[in-house]
Structures are given as C-alpha cells and as structure tokens.
Enzyme design. Structure first.
Site, PDB file in Angstrom:
ATOM      1  N   SER A  35       0.711  -1.073   0.085  1.00 26.80           N
ATOM      2  CA  SER A  35      -0.460  -0.402   0.006  1.00 26.80           C
ATOM      3  C   SER A  35       0.513   1.396  -0.394  1.00 26.80           C
ATOM      4  O   SER A  35       1.567   0.869   0.609  1.00 26.80           O
ATOM      5  CB  SER A  35      -0.683   0.385   1.206  1.00 26.80           C
ATOM      6  N   LYS A  59      -3.362   2.100  -2.327  1.00 24.03           N
ATOM      7  CA  LYS A  59      -3.401   2.990  -0.744  1.00 24.03           C
ATOM      8  C   LYS A  59      -4.290   3.247  -0.311  1.00 24.03           C
ATOM      9  O   LYS A  59      -5.801   3.529  -0.575  1.00 24.03           O
ATOM     10  CB  LYS A  59      -2.476   4.482  -1.978  1.00 24.03           C
ATOM     11  N   ILE A  85       4.011  11.534   2.847  1.00 20.57           N
ATOM     12  CA  ILE A  85       2.799  11.345   2.324  1.00 20.57           C
ATOM     13  C   ILE A  85       1.662  11.960   3.150  1.00 20.57           C
ATOM     14  O   ILE A  85       0.285  13.325   2.621  1.00 20.57           O
ATOM     15  CB  ILE A  85       2.386  10.594   1.270  1.00 20.57           C
ATOM     16  N   GLY A  86       0.992  11.011   3.807  1.00 19.47           N
ATOM     17  CA  GLY A  86       0.073  11.477   5.244  1.00 19.47           C
ATOM     18  C   GLY A  86      -1.639  11.227   5.042  1.00 19.47           C
ATOM     19  O   GLY A  86      -2.643  11.661   4.747  1.00 19.47           O
ATOM     20  N   LEU A  87      -0.969  10.077   3.799  1.00 16.59           N
ATOM     21  CA  LEU A  87      -2.667   9.074   3.430  1.00 16.59           C
ATOM     22  C   LEU A  87      -3.368  10.405   2.342  1.00 16.59           C
ATOM     23  O   LEU A  87      -5.040   9.722   2.353  1.00 16.59           O
ATOM     24  CB  LEU A  87      -3.688   8.749   4.646  1.00 16.59           C
ATOM     25  N   CYS A 144       0.068   3.685  10.587  1.00 19.56           N
ATOM     26  CA  CYS A 144       1.169   4.662  10.032  1.00 19.56           C
ATOM     27  C   CYS A 144       1.401   5.906  10.799  1.00 19.56           C
ATOM     28  O   CYS A 144       0.370   6.327  11.182  1.00 19.56           O
ATOM     29  CB  CYS A 144      -0.263   5.499   8.702  1.00 19.56           C
ATOM     30  N   GLY A 257       8.441  -5.166   3.385  1.00 20.55           N
ATOM     31  CA  GLY A 257      10.222  -4.464   4.499  1.00 20.55           C
ATOM     32  C   GLY A 257      11.409  -4.000   3.380  1.00 20.55           C
ATOM     33  O   GLY A 257      12.104  -5.175   4.364  1.00 20.55           O
ATOM     34  N   GLY A 258      11.241  -3.075   2.988  1.00 15.51           N
ATOM     35  CA  GLY A 258      12.832  -2.916   2.300  1.00 15.51           C
ATOM     36  C   GLY A 258      12.969  -4.295   1.115  1.00 15.51           C
ATOM     37  O   GLY A 258      14.203  -5.066   0.423  1.00 15.51           O
ATOM     38  N   GLY A 279       7.225  -2.830  -2.196  1.00 18.62           N
ATOM     39  CA  GLY A 279       6.774  -1.484  -1.553  1.00 18.62           C
ATOM     40  C   GLY A 279       8.235  -0.177  -2.034  1.00 18.62           C
ATOM     41  O   GLY A 279       8.111  -0.490  -3.403  1.00 18.62           O
TER      42      GLY A 279
END
Lengths: 317, 268
Positions: A35, A59, A85-87, A144, A257-258, A279
């Site tokens: 996401s 997202k 980004i703040g969703l 988040c 994660g990565g 991601g």
C-alpha cells in the site's frame, strides 16, 4: 560446481506451484505490492502486466477524500527514503467511482488499505466496502506514522489495537489483514491480539518512524517533521519482526519492508511469511515485483521445491 | 511498456557543473513532446537511489539528449556513466507544453538549465519568438547559440552582469512586454510564455501572465518518487476553474501547468 553441472543435476521441467491462499484469498503467487507504493494500480499498468501480481494493495483510504500533508513529502536517504505523504486519498466513494472500474477489468485480487481517525470511522470505512464490488480483502492500517489522528496511535497501544480490530471485524465479511507497526517493544503481543480479535492475516512491517534535518537551514526536510523510513535499510529489521510475529500466531503473515530482489522476499518466507509485498522498489523499478516472482520460481527450481509454501517458516536454527 | 534500455552515445562536460547526455532511445525519441521528462535509473547507486527526472533537451534521429547540472549524489553518480554503457530510462512522461499556433509569438523564459526543454520547444514552434534566459553568472547561460541558429531573438540577463544585462530574467522580459504593449496592433493573445526554471521565477512569470491577460505555461521542477503518479510525493497545490484547490501531481498532471492553475504557497 559450475553452471553446466548445476543445470544437468536438476530434474527437467519441475512444475513449480507458486500459488498461495492467504486469509481465504486465492493468489497466483505470494508477491503483492504494498500500500502506498503502487497508487491504485492504473498508474503502473502502462509499465508492467499488473495481472501477474499475487495481489494489489491500494493506497490507504478513509471515509472521505483526504488531502494528506503539505510538501515536502519525501526525501531520499542512504538505503531508502523517508515519506510523509499523509494518506492523501479519494475516500471510499471517490475510490469506487474513479479507480474500481479499471481494477474490475483486471484479473488480480484488490486489497484495500483502510484507515480512520476514530474507532467509529474505522468501522464505517470497513462497512462501506461491503458494497464495493471487486474488493477481495481489507488491510487495516493501524500503523501509519504520518497522520495526527488514527494510524500509529491505534497500532502501538494493545487495548486500542484490540478494540479497533474487533470493531472492524464486526463490520466486514471480507478477509481482514491487520498491518502492524514496527514501533512496538514486543511484536508478538500485537500479533496475538490481532489474531484473537478476528484478523485473518497479518502484514508487517509498516515504515519506521524517522526524521531528516537540513543542517544548512536547521529545518526538518519533511513538512510533517517526521515520516516513515522504507527501503533496503529496514529489511533486516522487518525480517526479525516477521520471524517473531510468525512464531506467535497461526494466521498467515505477509512480510514486507525493503524487498528489492527475490532473495529479500525469500528471506521473509523462510522467516515465516506466507506471502510478501514489494514496496519502495516499485518506485525505482516498476517491474521489481515481477522480477521477485520470477526469482522465487527460479530459487524453487534450484532447490527442488514444488510448492512455494514449503518455503514458509523453513528457517534452520 | 515505457521503460527503455538505452545506450549512452555521448556524455560530455559542457561548462562548470553542466553536462550533456545523449542516449540512443528510438521509442522515447519518437514520442517526445517538449516539456516532457524521462525518469532515469542512476547507475552505480541502482537500488539505493530513486530515479531522477530530466527534461528532454533534444529528440532527434532516434536519440534523446539531456542537459543536466551535477547538484547531488544522484547526478554525481550519473556523471560517472561511461559512453557506450546502458542506461535504464522510463518515459517520456508528463504533459508537455502545448505548441502555439502560428499567430502566437512564443516567449520562452529560462532560468539556468531550465533552458533545456525550451530548446526542444523552439525546434517545434511554428513561429520564431524570443528566448529570455537568466542565470547567476555567464557560466549558467547555456546553448544560446543554438537558439540563434534557429533564428530566435535571444535576450540574456545575469545577476552579476557577466553576460547580457545585469539583473533578473523578468527584467528583460518586462522591457519586451512594455515595448510591445505600446504598439498599435498589440493584443494579449498575440504572445504566450513558456517557462522552465526555479519556482520564484515561475511565480513572477505567472503573475505577469495573469495581470497581462495572456497565457503562461510553467514547467515545475520537483523532487519526484515514482514518476508515474503513484507515490504522491511531487505534489503542487492547484485550483480548477471553479476555484476548488487540490494537490496535483507534477509528474503525471504536469510538469507543465498554465499560470492560473497554480496556487503558490506563501513559503514558495
């Protein structure tokens, strides 16, 4: 052993079964896109065949359209990036109207990442997706770091985690995946809480809270001051947390994660993940997720595995 | 698919920190529109760096050219890429400049290496116009001879006066606007601005376009993530005709916007 002998040692045309079932969701392969790193699918459709993916996690979406944070919203750091980004998102109705018609034409499960500013809103958003055709599952975002209300506040407090998972569970019949925060002292505790309150699967990790300062101006680089770190830098942290979470629960764990290449994904699976999500790598190489799928298949052939589930939890201690 | 494995045909030092990169990229070259950009994967850094966006400077004979300045670790790594080696390039992306009709005099306004996309623009314009280019010093004024070869009127301003007139590029533009608005046949619809450069310059140009009632097309330069509109990092506050404000994506909805669409934040 050189490449020639390697090839001849292998059985010819070993059928490789990449399919997995996560929380009742049939996937062609264990590779999803995480996401916030893949928009709503259509953005990447020109760059790659999105139908090859195990699933798309879109997202984060809350009830109504949400503006997100002011720029600057992203900064590159060694080994990854920090984002705030703040969703930003179109809300449930906007998503259904604008993005679902495209996604419904595709043969790929769509998982919607949902968030709210209150317990009630989480439930409301979950319930709203009961009426959206073509959604295969929900990923509950309680981790988040970039919104002032909701988000990580729910995911770092055991009581709040229990309440929000239970409440969302009551409001949805869809497969429910709870996305855990890495920012807790004991991931197993949160994994068990989510499982006990009715989560069908877990996904982890979300980004690690982080901060970058411009030393010339002495100001934070991100307008939100703090953000979430993603990319290669967090991969070993994520592997450790996936390992601990997977040991603690019976429900499937989705490792993220990565992941930059197939080996990173395989590592998660060996640690106990039943599926994975790519991601940040999507930004650098739009076909990174497809390379991961191909790389997992090649690995399985090389190790004489017929089903990808054989990888899950195969860690040798 | 819009990813092309290109080959570096030429990679040369121009002046100061400025470099020229020419790539064999038949697919991108054929589609290129002035103002569009390509998203370049940085060699050596590979997985540890995001791609970097660059405006198209030239697109001809199956090649594309990029004119860039070494400003950080991404461009520093790019600068080491050898001629003959491969470069992974996505694009062309974004909405470029609209090509004006032959009745319109194009006014191209550049700040520093913002001149790059304006050269491609000049090659595609139906009518020759004026290039206004500004920079800190003479070294920042690039490729003006090429505009002159195309038959364009070139007006230069540098802050230190080492080339052209001393001052801002908007000063030399203002002279032209004042001169022309005094003419009997003057009509605001007779010219349009096409600009690329720092935000401060773009805002100043947008203010002039709105006050003078002519069009001003501004190409924004923002740090980008994905380049395809997914990550929402490179946003700019915009407004629609109804005055509703929203975050537009510079990579996907831009990078070129008309002056009236942009809402400048006080900090910019």
């Amino acid at each position: 052993m050189n490449d020639e002998t390697k090839k001849s040692d292998l059985p010819i045309d070993v059928p490789v079964d990449l399919s997995v079932n996560i929380a009742g969701l049939e996937m062609k392969n264990p590779v999803m896109v995480a996401s916030g790193t893949f928009g709503y699918g259509s953005e990447y459709a020109e760059q790659m065949d999105i139908d090859r993916l195990g699933a798309i996690v879109v997202k984060g979406i809350c009830m109504d359209a949400w503006d997100g944070n002011k720029p600057s919203r992203m900064v590159e750091v060694p080994g990854g990036l920090v984002n705030a980004i703040g969703l930003q998102g179109p809300g449930v109705a906007g998503f259904d109207e604008k993005y679902m018609p495209f996604l419904r034409q595709h043969d790929v499960p769509v998982i919607v990442n949902i968030w709210g500013r209150s317990l009630e809103e989480y439930g409301e958003v979950a319930a709203a997706f009961e009426d959206v055709e073509g959604v295969s599952g929900l990923e509950l975002n309680i981790s988040c770091p970039n919104v002032k209300e909701g988000g990580i506040a729910f995911g770092t407090n055991p009581t709040m985690t229990a309440d929000v998972v239970a409440h969302v569970r009551k409001n949805t019949t869809l497969p429910l995946i709870v996305k855990l925060s890495p920012n807790v002292p004991n991931i197993a505790e949160f994994a068990k809480i989510a499982e006990a309150e009715g989560s069908d699967a877990l996904s982890l990790i979300n980004t690690l809270p982080a901060m970058v300062i411009d030393v010339e101006t002495r100001k934070p680089v991100l307008s939100n001051v703090i953000g979430g770190l993603s990319g290669s830098a967090i991969h070993p942290v994520a592997v450790k947390l996936v390992w601990e979470a997977a040991k603690a629960v019976k429900i499937p764990v989705i490792g993220m994660g990565g992941i930059m290449r197939a080996e990173d994904a395989i590592e998660f699976m060996i640690a106990g993940a039943a599926a994975v999500a790519v991601g940040t790598a999507n930004f650098i190489d739009p076909v990174a997720s497809l390379n991961v799928i191909d790389g997992i298949a090649a690995y399985m052939k090389r190790h004489g595995m017929s089903s990808v589930s054989e990888l899950t939890g195969s860690l040798e201690l | 698919m819009k990813t092309e494995k290109t080959k570096i045909v030429e990679h040369s030092h121009l002046v100061g920190d400025y470099r020229l990169l020419v790539l064999d990229a038949p697919e991108i070259s054929a589609q290129a529109v002035p103002g569009q950009f390509v998203h370049v994967r940085i060699p050596q850094l590979e997985e540890s760096a995001l791609r970097r966006p660059f405006s198209l400077y030239k697109a001809e004979n199956s090649t594309i050219s990029i004119l860039y300045k070494v400003v950080g670790r991404g461009t520093a790594a790019l600068a080491t890429a050898a001629e003959g080696s491969e470069l992974d390039v996505m694009g062309p992306f974004g909405n470029g400049f609209p090509i004006p009709g032959s009745e319109v005099t194009p006014l191209l306004v550049a700040g520093g290496y913002g001149v790059a996309p304006l050269y491609l623009m000049a090659t595609r314009c139906l009518k020759k116009g004026v290039l206004f280019v500004g920079g800190a010093t003479a070294e920042d004024i690039l490729c003006i001879d090429e505009f002159e070869k195309l038959g364009w009127d070139v007006r230069v301003a540098t802050m230190d006066g080492t080339l052209g007139s001393q001052g801002l590029v908007t000063d030399v533009l203002d002279e032209w606007l004042t001169e022309n608005s005094a003419r009997n046949d003057y009509s605001p619809a007779g010219h349009e601005i096409f600009a690329c450069g720092p935000d401060g310059m773009l805002k100043a140009l947008g203010d002039r376009a709105i006050a003078g009632e002519f069009k001003g097309w501004l190409s924004l330069d923002k740090h980008m993530g994905c380049g395809v509109g997914a990550c929402l990092a490179c946003v700019q506050k915009l407004q629609n005709v109804g005055g509703d404000e929203y975050w537009g994506r510079v990579c996907k909805d831009g990078p070129v916007f008309e002056s009236r669409e942009i809402v400048w934040e006080s900090s910019e």
